[in-house]
Scaffold this active site. Structure first.
Site, short mmCIF file in Angstrom:
data_model
loop_
_atom_site.label_atom_id
_atom_site.label_comp_id
_atom_site.label_asym_id
_atom_site.label_seq_id
_atom_site.Cartn_x
_atom_site.Cartn_y
_atom_site.Cartn_z
N SER A 5 0.25 -7.40 -4.01
CA SER A 5 1.20 -8.03 -3.08
C SER A 5 1.22 -7.40 -1.69
CB SER A 5 2.61 -8.01 -3.67
OG SER A 5 3.09 -6.68 -3.76
N LYS A 58 6.87 -2.76 -1.14
CA LYS A 58 7.00 -3.85 -0.16
C LYS A 58 7.25 -3.26 1.23
CE LYS A 58 7.06 -6.75 -3.65
NZ LYS A 58 5.88 -7.56 -3.98
#
Length: 199
Positions: free
Chosen positions: A43, A108
């Site tokens: 991601s 993230k």
């Protein structure tokens, strides 16, 4: 004989205390100051690739826009000793080679902090009305479950993965609590050809 036995016992005691002190120091450094973590997701491509080893700063950092952070999924730390409990759970599961991990972590990028207004329009992210310049992203940004615009609540942050097409992030589960944070990724150790401080 008694004097020699006493010397041996003193030496053993000294070694045990030294080993115990070293163990406490290592655990404290890993839980409260620095730790290393291996990227297991895609991601954050192309910024981070699966298998990259990172150093986290865990020491009193205040997240800001652009920081790359590691956080616990659905687990919040409520006391000083939670870091130690999490660390020993990780060690136990690593030893037992358990596939179902208790402490699931995400990595993230911080997009918004407390009181920021986040909006997603036409594939772009806006923070407080200004379009972000995001050279690091792999694909455009599409809204999902969460409705926009949204205001980041107190003691929370809004996070997105750089590979927006596959990333599960604040578009799906909303803002995350600061109590979920494990640390800020500051340095890539491996692979060696890409090692260095993260931007």
């Amino acid at each position: 004989m008694k004097i020699e036995n006493k010397k041996v016992l003193d030496e053993v005691r000294s070694i045990v205390l030294s080993l115990f002190g070293t163990l406490i120091l290592v655990v404290t450094l890993n839980t409260k100051v620095f730790a290393n973590v291996t990227v297991e997701q895609c991601s954050m491509e192309n910024t981070l690739i699966g298998g990259d080893t990172l150093i986290l700063n865990k020491l009193c950092f205040k997240p800001k826009q652009g920081d790359i952070v590691v956080f616990l999924n659905k687990i919040q730390k409520s006391s000083f000793f939670d870091d130690f409990r999490i660390y020993f759970t990780d060690l136990k599961e690593r030893k037992n080679e358990k596939n179902n991990k208790t402490n699931v972590r995400f990595i993230k990028r911080v997009i918004g902090v407390e009181n920021d207004e986040i909006d997603i329009k036409d594939g772009f992210v806006y923070v407080n009305g200004k379009k972000l310049k995001e050279e690091y992203i792999k694909t455009e940004t599409i809204p999902r479950e969460i409705k926009f615009p949204l205001r980041v609540p107190k003691n929370q942050i809004f996070v997105l993965g750089d590979n927006r097409e596959v990333s599960s992030d604040s578009r799906d589960f909303g803002c995350i609590s600061l109590n979920q944070l494990e640390g800020k990724a500051v340095f890539r150790l491996t692979p060696l050809k890409k090692s260095g401080f993260l931007k």
